[in-house]
Every structure is written in C-alpha cells, then in structure tokens.
Design a protein around this motif. Structure first.
Motif, mmCIF file in Angstrom:
data_model
loop_
_atom_site.group_PDB
_atom_site.id
_atom_site.type_symbol
_atom_site.label_atom_id
_atom_site.label_comp_id
_atom_site.label_asym_id
_atom_site.label_seq_id
_atom_site.Cartn_x
_atom_site.Cartn_y
_atom_site.Cartn_z
ATOM 1 N N ALA A 129 52.470 22.425 -40.235
ATOM 2 C CA ALA A 129 52.767 23.636 -39.466
ATOM 3 C C ALA A 129 54.272 23.824 -39.378
ATOM 4 C CB ALA A 129 52.164 23.516 -38.071
ATOM 5 N N ILE A 130 54.716 25.073 -39.442
ATOM 6 C CA ILE A 130 56.142 25.353 -39.245
ATOM 7 C C ILE A 130 56.282 26.135 -37.941
ATOM 8 C CG2 ILE A 130 58.157 26.570 -40.140
ATOM 9 C CD1 ILE A 130 57.062 26.140 -42.958
ATOM 10 N N SER A 131 57.128 25.643 -37.079
ATOM 11 C CA SER A 131 57.261 26.254 -35.756
ATOM 12 C C SER A 131 57.935 27.618 -35.827
ATOM 13 C CB SER A 131 58.075 25.332 -34.848
ATOM 14 O OG SER A 131 58.480 26.050 -33.702
ATOM 15 N N LEU A 132 57.437 28.545 -35.016
ATOM 16 C CA LEU A 132 58.080 29.853 -34.878
ATOM 17 C C LEU A 132 58.604 30.011 -33.449
ATOM 18 C CD1 LEU A 132 55.572 32.166 -36.827
ATOM 19 C CD2 LEU A 132 57.750 31.271 -37.615
ATOM 20 N N ASN A 133 58.767 28.871 -32.759
ATOM 21 C CA ASN A 133 59.155 28.937 -31.347
ATOM 22 C C ASN A 133 60.652 28.678 -31.185
ATOM 23 O OD1 ASN A 133 56.323 29.164 -30.841
ATOM 24 N ND2 ASN A 133 56.257 26.977 -31.400
ATOM 25 N N PRO A 134 61.282 29.327 -30.188
ATOM 26 C CA PRO A 134 62.756 29.303 -30.118
ATOM 27 C C PRO A 134 63.362 27.909 -30.059
ATOM 28 C CG PRO A 134 61.780 30.398 -28.197
ATOM 29 C CD PRO A 134 60.680 30.133 -29.141
ATOM 30 N N ASP A 135 62.724 26.962 -29.385
ATOM 31 C CA ASP A 135 63.377 25.646 -29.247
ATOM 32 C C ASP A 135 63.382 24.824 -30.532
ATOM 33 O OD1 ASP A 135 60.692 25.722 -28.843
ATOM 34 O OD2 ASP A 135 60.611 24.043 -27.428
ATOM 35 N N ASN A 136 62.476 25.069 -31.457
ATOM 36 C CA ASN A 136 62.524 24.308 -32.727
ATOM 37 C C ASN A 136 62.130 25.191 -33.923
ATOM 38 O OD1 ASN A 136 59.867 24.563 -32.023
ATOM 39 N ND2 ASN A 136 59.288 22.458 -32.541
ATOM 40 N N TYR A 137 62.598 26.421 -33.910
ATOM 41 C CA TYR A 137 62.256 27.405 -34.947
ATOM 42 C C TYR A 137 62.490 26.844 -36.362
ATOM 43 C CZ TYR A 137 61.792 31.986 -37.130
ATOM 44 O OH TYR A 137 61.367 33.050 -37.890
ATOM 45 N N GLY A 138 61.489 26.933 -37.212
ATOM 46 C CA GLY A 138 61.652 26.492 -38.598
ATOM 47 C C GLY A 138 61.367 25.019 -38.813
ATOM 48 N N GLU A 139 61.078 24.290 -37.749
ATOM 49 C CA GLU A 139 60.845 22.836 -37.901
ATOM 50 C C GLU A 139 59.433 22.585 -38.449
ATOM 51 O OE1 GLU A 139 60.177 19.249 -34.865
ATOM 52 O OE2 GLU A 139 62.098 20.291 -34.540
ATOM 53 N N LEU A 140 59.349 21.607 -39.343
ATOM 54 C CA LEU A 140 58.049 21.255 -39.928
ATOM 55 C C LEU A 140 57.348 20.223 -39.048
ATOM 56 C CD1 LEU A 140 56.243 21.564 -42.547
ATOM 57 C CD2 LEU A 140 57.317 19.456 -43.312
ATOM 58 N N ILE A 141 56.112 20.521 -38.673
ATOM 59 C CA ILE A 141 55.367 19.565 -37.858
ATOM 60 C C ILE A 141 54.273 18.957 -38.733
ATOM 61 C CG2 ILE A 141 53.953 19.289 -35.765
ATOM 62 C CD1 ILE A 141 55.757 21.996 -35.073
ATOM 63 N N ASP A 142 54.453 17.670 -38.983
ATOM 64 C CA ASP A 142 53.664 17.011 -40.029
ATOM 65 C C ASP A 142 53.087 15.709 -39.489
ATOM 66 O OD1 ASP A 142 52.718 15.866 -42.351
ATOM 67 O OD2 ASP A 142 54.694 15.501 -43.229
ATOM 68 N N PRO A 143 52.000 15.804 -38.715
ATOM 69 C CA PRO A 143 51.523 14.587 -38.037
ATOM 70 C C PRO A 143 50.831 13.588 -38.963
ATOM 71 C CG PRO A 143 50.076 16.449 -37.562
ATOM 72 C CD PRO A 143 51.210 16.995 -38.358
ATOM 73 N N PHE A 144 50.415 14.015 -40.164
ATOM 74 C CA PHE A 144 49.611 13.101 -40.996
ATOM 75 C C PHE A 144 50.272 12.719 -42.314
ATOM 76 C CE2 PHE A 144 46.664 15.954 -38.681
ATOM 77 C CZ PHE A 144 46.099 15.029 -37.829
ATOM 78 N N GLY A 145 51.555 12.959 -42.433
ATOM 79 C CA GLY A 145 52.230 12.619 -43.697
ATOM 80 C C GLY A 145 51.863 13.570 -44.824
ATOM 81 N N GLY A 146 51.649 14.831 -44.513
ATOM 82 C CA GLY A 146 51.284 15.828 -45.523
ATOM 83 C C GLY A 146 52.386 16.054 -46.546
ATOM 84 N N LEU A 147 53.638 16.012 -46.077
ATOM 85 C CA LEU A 147 54.757 16.253 -46.988
ATOM 86 C C LEU A 147 54.817 15.150 -48.046
ATOM 87 C CD1 LEU A 147 57.108 18.197 -47.483
ATOM 88 C CD2 LEU A 147 58.534 16.741 -46.041
ATOM 89 N N SER A 148 54.632 13.922 -47.568
ATOM 90 C CA SER A 148 54.654 12.798 -48.505
ATOM 91 C C SER A 148 53.475 12.905 -49.483
ATOM 92 C CB SER A 148 54.623 11.501 -47.685
ATOM 93 O OG SER A 148 53.928 10.506 -48.346
ATOM 94 N N ASP A 149 52.311 13.347 -49.006
ATOM 95 C CA ASP A 149 51.160 13.526 -49.902
ATOM 96 C C ASP A 149 51.406 14.641 -50.919
ATOM 97 O OD1 ASP A 149 49.816 11.476 -48.754
ATOM 98 O OD2 ASP A 149 48.482 12.703 -47.519
ATOM 99 N N LEU A 150 52.132 15.663 -50.472
ATOM 100 C CA LEU A 150 52.477 16.749 -51.408
ATOM 101 C C LEU A 150 53.323 16.198 -52.546
ATOM 102 C CD1 LEU A 150 53.550 20.006 -49.503
ATOM 103 C CD2 LEU A 150 51.699 19.756 -51.134
ATOM 104 N N LYS A 151 54.263 15.338 -52.176
ATOM 105 C CA LYS A 151 55.140 14.745 -53.190
ATOM 106 C C LYS A 151 54.370 13.823 -54.112
ATOM 107 C CE LYS A 151 59.517 15.286 -50.848
ATOM 108 N NZ LYS A 151 60.106 14.805 -49.590
ATOM 109 N N LYS A 152 53.423 13.077 -53.522
ATOM 110 C CA LYS A 152 52.638 12.127 -54.324
ATOM 111 C C LYS A 152 51.466 12.803 -55.024
ATOM 112 C CE LYS A 152 52.424 9.063 -50.843
ATOM 113 N NZ LYS A 152 51.981 7.969 -50.044
ATOM 114 N N LYS A 153 51.297 14.081 -54.758
ATOM 115 C CA LYS A 153 50.185 14.867 -55.334
ATOM 116 C C LYS A 153 48.836 14.258 -54.999
ATOM 117 C CE LYS A 153 52.899 16.753 -59.065
ATOM 118 N NZ LYS A 153 52.690 17.908 -59.855
ATOM 119 N N ILE A 154 48.641 14.041 -53.694
ATOM 120 C CA ILE A 154 47.409 13.402 -53.232
ATOM 121 C C ILE A 154 46.685 14.281 -52.217
ATOM 122 C CG2 ILE A 154 46.608 11.550 -51.686
ATOM 123 C CD1 ILE A 154 48.300 9.639 -53.139
ATOM 124 N N LEU A 155 45.359 14.329 -52.339
ATOM 125 C CA LEU A 155 44.538 15.016 -51.339
ATOM 126 C C LEU A 155 43.898 13.971 -50.446
ATOM 127 C CD1 LEU A 155 43.044 17.624 -53.729
ATOM 128 C CD2 LEU A 155 44.040 18.236 -51.524
#
Ligand code: ATP
Ligand code: MG
Length: 472
Positions: free
Chosen positions: A128-154
C-alpha cells in the motif's frame, strides 16, 4: 516515493484532500502499486483503499472533478467506481474477512489497514502507498512484498493452505500472475494449491474462465498451462487436455506427447502481441480428438485418424460446460479444428484448383488464421524438416493467392441471387432456387464457369430448363 504520471499524481492529490475532508485515511493498493514498482505502467484500474467507507470517499472525490463524473455504486460490496480522464478508479473500504467452508464469499466487517492487507492474496498485491499527509507516498509493506517483487516470487501473506482454501479462486490468480509476470509460485504455496485443488469446485466457472483467458492471453501461455496441469487443476477444468499427456511405445514406435506439443502450438500462435483469444483457444483444443482416435496399426504405426473431425465435434460441449460464448467464437474454434489439417493435405503439385477454391470458399476470411495455426503446429525439432514444412505451406499460400486474385472466391457472393432466379422464371420461393444456386456455386468452384454474372446467368437458364422451368 515518486507516484508516476501527471494524471496519477493529480488523482492521488484529489483523493488525499478528499480523505482528509471526511477524516478517513487512504492508500493506493493492488495491481497499480505492484506494476508501478516493477516499472510496468499499466493503468487499467486504480484501486484506492480507505479506512472507512469506500462509497463516501468516491462521492467526496467526485466533487473535485469537472465535469462531474458518474459514480457506479456496488452497495452490496460497499465499493464504488468512477472515471477521471478515462482512468478507472475503484474505491473500497478496509475490511476484515472470515470465511465459511462452503462459499468463497466471506463474512465482512470493517477493519484496519492491517486487517485489509491480511486478506490480500499475495504479498506483492498487499503493498500500500499512503495518501495521508503525515507519510504521503510511503510504501507500507508488512509482508516483504517488495523483496518478493525483486525475487519474482508469489507468496501468500498468511498461511497458504488457509488462503487458498478460503477463496480457491486465488489458486487460479496465482497461476495467472505467475504467467503474466513470469514469476515463480513459492514451493510451499504451490503444494497448497495441489492440496486444495478440489476446492476450485466452489468457484463459479465464469470466474475460473476469466483467469484462464488471462493466462491464454499472456505472452507465454504454456507457463500457466503447465502449472495448471502440475497442480491438478487442469484435470478438473479441462480434462480433455490432460488426456493428451504421455508417450506410448509399441514395436519400437513412439508417438509424440500431444500435451506438450499443444502447449508449444499455443505459445507459437501467441507470438503476436494482443493476439486473438479464440485463435489461442483453437490452438489449445486443436488436438483434443487425438485421445479417442489413437490406434496402433502394425504396418503403419500410430494413427489418429480423423482426429480433427472428432475434436471439432467436442467443441460445443466444452464451450457449454465452460460457459464460453456459443455464437461466433464457438463456430470459429470448431471450424479451425475441423480444417486444421486441410492445408497440409493440399500441399503438392497434384492438388486441383477446385480443392483450393473450396478451401477459400469454406474458410473465407478465417483462412489467414488457419494458416497461422498450421505454421504454429510445426513443432518438430528437426531443423531441416521444419524448414521444409514451412516452405510447403508458403508454396501453397502462393497458389492460393494467385487463384484468389483471379477468381475472387474468399468473400464469395453468388453472382446470381435468388431474386434473379425468381424473376427470370417468374416463380415463387421454392426448393429449385436452392438447387440452381448450389449448382452455380459448384460450377464456379470447379472452374467450369468464371465467377461473373453473364456465365452464371447462362448456366442458370440451362439448369432451370433441366428442372422443368421456362424463361418468361
Ligand atoms: P489486475 O488489475 O492486473 O488484474 P490486480 O492485482 O489489481 O491485478 P484486481 O482483481 O484488480 O487485481 O484486484 C485488486 C487487488 O485486490 C489485488 O491486488 C489484491 O490485493 C486484491 N484481490 C483481488 N482478488 C482477490 C482475491 N480473490 N483474494 C484476495 N485478494 C484479492
Ligand atoms: Mg486492479
């Protein structure tokens, strides 16, 4: 984080302002975030998650758009959709889900961002990417999705046995994403699909086919088709295909594995970008008649006599069972399979012009696709043979082209209409008109008369006379 194109930036600003106004935090979620992070800008739909009511946020956002957009409200799901500059935006309220064993439709309660991320199917879809003023644009990645994207893993965020059992459509989605993105389904997750395959029976066939068609429309459909086979799902959805698997040997004579051959043919017809779905279906089903026609003939070897005919006859049942469209697509697939071997049979100098005219007449504008299928069907590893087979088809096409230029058969319309016949003999509609029209058609295809009004008119008079009619 840079939130991409000017249009998207504008949308995110509007959503952010609207969210603050109604005091509901909001996030960009789903495919947009995933595709953006892998640098694939796909802008079909934009999923906005809000901690609260989705419909309320959509209504607030619409106030900032000119001209005022129509909002599509799905009350039952608590979601809403509107379009801004042709960009679809979906609004959904955050939820917590719990499932019942007999249905993939969950019991829904209002939930937190975390609850909502927990219910997502894969870690790469739970970003999720925040659209809220205190952290606008921040990526919220509780399960390591970004790392899985890099590793090409589902990978599923929570226990995959529970994730797939709760909503078995996710098994199809896993294989669909693995095909589209060319990612690997994590081993434990794939084992869960194998374990839960029978749960697919609680999913409607329409939803299964929606995913199946996305697999077929991918760049390399064989990835998904093979995974469907390996998971056991294919034998539930399309057992006719799994029956093609395997090689038999008798008296030192082997036939090819028709399942792997089919996968290769589907990949071959899929080389065209944005290809035609039904040509891919035709490739997928082109050999399904082989399992019931297989015979070993001692002097000849393996034979699949008239498998095209048998296969084409199987199409209506398959289409009905899978709730695929019964009209033109079904007729097209049936025809492609029925004729799949015809061009090969017409190769060689001894083929008559009549036979080629008949092919042009029967196939019409679909002949181009039939040739694509025939070329795709050449899967031999022997380079010399492959060259020769392709050359044969190109030679046949040259003959077809020359005949078509001369005789114009492909979009053939009889030079004599039923009306012409009725007028000439002063008769009312009757069987004889059909007989005369058919006779004229056959005479043109056989090259006995040329494809034009005058010769056809003379022939009509002659045939009419034979049938006891007189020119008035
Ligand atoms: P695409 O739009 O390319 O099909 P997508 O990931 O956006 O991909 P959608 O069907 O639009 O897919 O769904 C949006 C998001 O909703 C997904 O990214 C996922 O987080 C979630 N989602 C959709 N279907 C399911 C499901 N059956 N189970 C769990 N989460 C789902
Ligand atoms: Mg989406």
């Amino acid at each position: 984080m840079n939130l991409s194109s000017a249009l998207h930036k504008k949308i995110f600003r509007i959503v952010s302002l609207s969210s603050q106004k109604i005091k509901q935090d909001s996030y960009v979620v789903g495919g947009y975030v995933r595709d953006f992070l892998i640098g694939k800008m796909k802008s079909e739909d934009l999923d906005i998650l809000t901690i609260g009511e989705g419909i309320k946020l959509a209504k607030e956002v619409s106030k900032y758009i000119y001209p005022y957009p129509k909002i599509k409200i799905f009350k039952r799901f608590g979601t809403a959709m509107l379009k801004y500059d042709n960009q679809k935006i979906e609004f959904v309220g955050s939820r917590k889900e719990s499932y019942h064993l007999s249905s993939r439709k969950p019991f829904i309660e209002l939930g937190s961002l975390q609850d909502d991320q927990n219910r997502r199917d894969f870690t790469i879809n739970a970003l999720a990417i925040s659209l809220n003023p205190d952290n606008y644009g921040e990526l919220i990645d509780p399960f390591g999705g970004l790392s899985d994207l890099k590793k090409k893993i589902l990978r599923t965020p929570l226990d995959s046995d529970i994730t797939y059992s709760d909503d078995p459509l996710r098994m199809m989605r896993a294989i669909r994403f693995a095909t589209q993105l060319q990612f690997t389904i994590e081993e434990y997750s794939f084992k869960s699909i194998q374990k839960n395959k029978n749960r697919i029976n609680i999913v409607s066939i329409e939803r299964i086919i929606e995913e199946f068609n996305k697999i077929l429309l991918s760049k390399k459909p064989s990835i998904g088709l093979f995974l469907l086979y390996k998971s056991g799902l294919l034998s539930i959805i399309l057992p006719e295909l799994t029956l093609l698997k395997g090689i038999e040997e008798k008296n030192g004579c082997k036939h090819k594995d028709n399942f792997y051959h089919t996968l290769q043919v589907v990949d071959n017809v899929s080389k065209e970008k944005d290809g035609f779905l039904w040509l891919r279906w035709a490739a997928l089903l082109h050999d399904i008649g082989k399992s019931s026609t297989k015979k070993f003939l001692p002097k000849i070897g393996w034979s699949f006599h008239s498998h095209e005919f048998v296969g084409s006859k199987m199409v209506p049942n398959i289409f009905q069972r899978l709730k695929l469209p019964k009209g033109d697509p079904m007729k097209y697939v049936k025809k492609m399979i029925q004729y799949s071997y015809k061009p090969i049979a017409l190769i060689g100098n001894r083929t008559s012009d009549t036979a080629i005219r008949r092919l042009l007449f029967d196939l019409g504008k679909d002949l181009e696709d039939l040739i694509k299928l025939c070329l795709a069907d050449i899967t031999t590893n022997n380079i010399e043979k492959r060259k020769q087979y392709k050359k044969n088809i190109y030679l046949l096409m040259e003959r077809v082209k020359k005949l078509e230029e001369r005789d114009r058969i492909q979009n053939w319309k009889s030079p004599i209409s039923g009306n012409d016949i009725m007028k000439a003999f002063r008769i009312n509609p009757c069987k004889k008109i059909g007989v005369i029209k058919n006779f004229i058609k056959d005479s043109i295809l056989e090259g006995k008369i040329s494809n034009e009004f005058h010769s056809a008119y003379l022939l009509m008079l002659k045939k009419g006379e034979e049938l006891g009619l007189k020119k008035k």
